[in-house]
Design a protein around this motif. Structure first.
Motif, short mmCIF file in Angstrom:
data_model
loop_
_atom_site.label_atom_id
_atom_site.label_comp_id
_atom_site.label_asym_id
_atom_site.label_seq_id
_atom_site.Cartn_x
_atom_site.Cartn_y
_atom_site.Cartn_z
N UNK A 292 57.12 46.05 46.56
CA UNK A 292 56.19 44.96 46.87
C UNK A 292 54.77 45.37 46.54
N UNK A 293 54.40 46.60 46.88
CA UNK A 293 53.04 47.08 46.59
C UNK A 293 52.77 47.13 45.09
N UNK A 294 53.75 47.62 44.34
CA UNK A 294 53.57 47.72 42.88
C UNK A 294 53.45 46.33 42.25
N UNK A 295 54.31 45.41 42.67
CA UNK A 295 54.21 44.05 42.14
C UNK A 295 52.89 43.40 42.52
N UNK A 296 52.49 43.57 43.78
CA UNK A 296 51.24 42.96 44.23
C UNK A 296 50.04 43.48 43.47
N UNK A 297 50.00 44.79 43.20
CA UNK A 297 48.87 45.37 42.47
C UNK A 297 48.81 44.82 41.05
N UNK A 298 49.98 44.75 40.40
CA UNK A 298 50.02 44.26 39.03
C UNK A 298 49.58 42.80 38.96
N UNK A 299 50.08 41.97 39.85
CA UNK A 299 49.74 40.54 39.82
C UNK A 299 48.31 40.29 40.28
N UNK A 300 47.79 41.14 41.17
CA UNK A 300 46.39 40.99 41.60
C UNK A 300 45.45 41.18 40.42
N UNK B 293 61.01 39.38 33.49
CA UNK B 293 62.26 40.02 33.07
C UNK B 293 62.00 41.21 32.15
N UNK B 294 60.96 41.13 31.33
CA UNK B 294 60.66 42.20 30.39
C UNK B 294 59.69 43.23 30.94
N UNK B 295 59.12 42.98 32.12
CA UNK B 295 58.15 43.90 32.70
C UNK B 295 58.85 44.82 33.69
N UNK B 296 58.74 46.13 33.53
CA UNK B 296 59.48 47.04 34.42
C UNK B 296 59.11 46.93 35.89
N UNK C 70 42.80 38.37 35.07
CA UNK C 70 43.00 38.54 33.63
C UNK C 70 44.47 38.28 33.30
N UNK C 71 44.87 37.00 33.25
CA UNK C 71 46.29 36.68 33.02
C UNK C 71 46.83 37.20 31.69
N UNK C 72 45.93 37.45 30.72
CA UNK C 72 46.40 37.91 29.41
C UNK C 72 47.11 39.26 29.49
N UNK C 73 46.89 40.02 30.58
CA UNK C 73 47.58 41.29 30.74
C UNK C 73 49.09 41.12 30.71
N UNK C 74 49.58 40.02 31.23
CA UNK C 74 51.02 39.78 31.28
C UNK C 74 51.59 39.35 29.95
N UNK C 75 50.74 38.91 29.03
CA UNK C 75 51.21 38.40 27.76
C UNK C 75 51.23 39.46 26.67
N UNK C 76 50.75 40.66 27.00
CA UNK C 76 50.73 41.73 26.01
C UNK C 76 52.13 42.29 25.84
N UNK C 77 52.33 42.91 24.63
CA UNK C 77 53.63 43.51 24.33
C UNK C 77 53.85 44.71 25.25
N UNK C 78 55.11 44.82 25.71
CA UNK C 78 55.46 45.94 26.58
C UNK C 78 55.95 47.11 25.75
N UNK D 187 57.97 27.93 34.32
CA UNK D 187 58.94 28.85 34.91
C UNK D 187 59.60 29.71 33.85
N UNK D 188 59.86 29.15 32.71
CA UNK D 188 60.48 29.93 31.65
C UNK D 188 59.55 31.03 31.15
N UNK D 189 58.26 30.73 31.03
CA UNK D 189 57.28 31.75 30.64
C UNK D 189 57.23 32.86 31.69
N UNK D 190 57.19 32.47 32.96
CA UNK D 190 57.14 33.46 34.03
C UNK D 190 58.40 34.31 34.07
N UNK D 191 59.56 33.68 33.89
CA UNK D 191 60.81 34.43 33.88
C UNK D 191 60.84 35.43 32.73
N UNK D 192 60.38 35.00 31.55
CA UNK D 192 60.35 35.90 30.40
C UNK D 192 59.44 37.09 30.63
#
Length: 463
Positions: A442-450, A371-374, A455-463, A363-368
Motif C-alpha cells: 500500500x505504501x509503495x502504491x501510494x507513493x507512486x500514485x502521489x 498491469x505493466x507496472x511492477x 505529473x500523470x505522464x510518469x505512468x505513460x512512460x515505457x517500463x 478504465x482500460x488505460x488504467x488497467x494497462x
C-alpha cells in the motif's frame, strides 16, 4: 692557350646548362601545358641571366659597365616578380587545360553583357520548429491507440482457441463425471468484455456447479471464521431428512460445507492426469499443458500466433450471488469468493450508454498501466473498476473530451483510498478491496500514485 681553355670550359658549362634548361622547358610543356611552360620559361630566362652575370668577368673600374649590370639586375628581378603564379587549387588532371578561355571577338552590333560575378551558393538554412507539447488528453489517446490495441489476429484467435478447448473439456466431463450436474462452460474475462489491455493472453473459463436450493444454503461472510464479507460458505442443510448422498455434490462436503478446495483438487487431477491434451492440442494446431504446480486450475496454450493462459473457475450462482471456488491462501478450505465482475461490466456499459461516456476507455488505460507496472499490478481489475464507479456517482461528466480530467481525478481518488487503506466495494460497502494487500504494498502504491497526481505522464512512460 690558357685563355682558350678557360673560354672553352665556360662554353661547355654554358652548353651543359643550356641543354638542361632546354630539356626542362621541353618537358614542361608536356607536364604543365602551354601557359605553365611560358611561366616557367620567363622565370628560367631571368635566372639564367643572373647566372651569366655572376660567372662573366667584371670590368672593374668601368662605371658604365657597373651601371649597366645594376640596371639589368633590377630588370631581371622585376621580370621574376611579374611572373604569373599558378592557381593554388588547380587540380593535377586539369593542368593540361588552358587557365583562361580565349576571348570571343565582339560581333558588330551585339551588346556586350556585363560580367557578373556570381556569389557562391549559400547553404540552405533549415528552420527547426520546437516540438509541440502534447496535452495530457492527447497523450492518453495516443497511449490508448498505440499500446492498448490488441492485435487483430490475437483478438480473434484467442477466443476461438478457448471455445474449442471449452467444448473438448465439456465433452470430457460429461463422459467422465455423468453424475455431477455441471452446467455449460462459458468464457469470461476482460478480453471478451472490451476491458482487456496489452495482449490477448488471459481468458477465464467458467464451470457452473448446479446446486439444489432445497439442499444448500449460503452463510454470509461476516459469520464465517475469517469474518470477511467477500467470502461465503455453502452449507448442506436438512441432513436429518435428506441424508448424505441425496445430492451428487455431497462427496465434496467437509464439515457440512461444500469445500471449494476439495472440488478444485478433483478437477486438478482430471486436468493433469485424465485428459489427453497432446491429442487435443494437435487437433487445434497448438500445444496445451496443464499447470501442475499451481493451486489454481490453469492451462497454458501455445499457438504460432498467440500464447494463452486459461484459468478454470467452478462457479455457484445462488440467491443473486456469484461465488467462485477461489478460497484465500491458508488453512481455510471451504470458502467461496463473491465475484462482482459481471455486475461491474454491466454497470459500466449501462452508464456509458446513458451519457456516451468514456468510463470504459479510462478504465482500460488504467488497467494497462497498472498491469505493466511492477508496483501497481495488484490494482488492476476489480479495484480500479470500483474506483471509477464510485467517481461516476459523484461526477457525471464522462464525455471523451473530459478524459484527462477524469483520469487525473481517478488517481487522486486512489491516493485517498490508499492513505486510508480501505477501498469499499461499490456493490457492498462492507467489503474492503484492499484487505489482502500488505502495508508495504500500500505504501509503495501510494507513493507512486502521489507523484503521478502532479505529473500523470510518469505512468505513460515505457517500463
Amino acid at each position: 692557350m690558357a685563355e682558350f681553355t678557360s673560354q672553352r670550359g665556360k662554353r661547355q658549362e654554358d652548353g651543359g646548362l643550356g641543354s638542361v634548361l632546354d630539356l626542362l622547358l621541353a618537358n614542361a610543356r608536356l607536364v604543365l601545358g602551354v601557359s605553365g611552360a611560358a611561366v616557367l620559361a620567363i622565370a628560367t630566362l631571368a635566372v639564367k641571366r643572373l647566372i651569366d652575370r655572376a660567372t662573366s668577368p667584371r670590368d672593374e673600374g668601368d662605371p658604365k659597365a657597373e651601371q649597366k649590370t645594376l640596371e639589368e639586375s633590377w630588370q631581371d628581378l622585376a621580370l621574376i616578380k611579374a611572373t604569373p603564379k599558378l592557381p593554388k587549387k588547380q587540380r593535377r588532371e586539369d593542368l593540361s587545360e588552358p587557365l583562361l578561355s580565349p576571348a570571343r571577338p565582339p560581333v558588330p552590333g551585339e551588346a556586350r553583357e556585363p560580367r557578373v560575378c556570381s556569389a557562391p551558393p549559400e547553404t540552405p538554412q533549415v528552420e527547426f520548429s520546437p516540438p509541440r507539447c502534447l496535452t495530457l488528453q492527447e497523450k492518453l489517446l495516443s497511449h490508448y491507440s498505440s499500446r492498448l490495441a490488441v492485435p487483430e489476429a490475437q483478438a480473434s484467435l484467442a477466443p476461438q482457441l478457448a471455445r474449442s478447448i471449452c467444448a473438448q473439456l465439456q465433452n470430457f466431463l460429461q463422459i467422465k463425471c455423468p453424475e455431477l450436474p455441471f452446467g455449460s462452460l462459458f468464457l469470461s474475462g476482460p478480453l471478451l468484455d472490451g476491458l482487456g489491455a496489452l495482449a490477448a493472453d488471459h481468458i477465464h473459463l467458467m464451470l457452473p456447479v448446479v446446486l439444489d436450493a432445497a439442499l444448500w444454503s449460503l452463510i454470509p461472510g461476516e459469520d464465517t471464521v475469517v469474518r470477511n464479507p467477500q467470502y461465503w460458505m455453502i452449507k448442506r442443510t436438512d441432513l436429518e431428512y435428506f441424508p448424505r448422498g441425496r445430492s451428487p455434490w455431497d462427496r465434496f462436503i467437509v464439515g457440512r460445507y461444500l469445500s471449494s478446495n476439495a472440488l478444485n483438487e478433483t478437477l486438478h487431477k482430471m486436468l493433469v492426469a485424465s485428459i489427453n491434451w497432446p491429442a487435443i492440442g494437435s487437433l487445434l494446431g497448438s500445444v496445451i499443458h496443464p499447470v501442475v504446480a499451481s493451486q489454481e486450475l490453469k492451462l497454458e496454450v501455445k499457438h504460432d500466433q498467440v500464447e494463452l493462459s486459461i484459468a478454470l473457475f467452478p462457479v455457484v450462482e445462488m440467491e443473486d450471488k456469484v461465488l467462485l471456488a477461489a478460497p484465500p491462501e491458508g488453512l481455510v478450505e471451504n470458502l467461496w469468493l463473491e465475484s462482482f465482475y459481471r455486475a461491474e461490466v454491466s454497470k459500466l456499459k449501462e452508464l456509458d450508454a446513458g451519457d456516451a461516456g468514456a468510463r470504459q476507455r479510462c478504465l482500460r488505460i488504467l488497467n494497462g498501466i497498472c498491469k505493466s507496472h511492477p508496483a501497481l499490478h495488484k490494482l488492476s481489475g476489480s479495484p480500479l473498476t470500483h474506483v471509477v464507479l464510485h467517481l461516476s456517482a459523484t461526477n457525471s461528466d464522462w464525455a471523451e473530451e473530459s478524459l484527462a480530467d477524469r483520469f487525473q481525478q481517478v488517481l487522486e481518488e486512489l491516493v485517498g483510498y490508499l492513505e486510508k487503506g480501505v477501498l469499499p466495494s461499490y456493490f457492498n460497502h462492507k467489503i474492503n478491496l484492499f484487505c489482502e494487500l500488505l502495508e508495504e504494498e500500500i505504501d509503495e502504491m501510494g507513493f507512486m500514485l502521489y507523484r503521478a497526481v502532479s505529473e500523470p505522464e510518469l505512468l505513460l512512460k515505457e517500463k
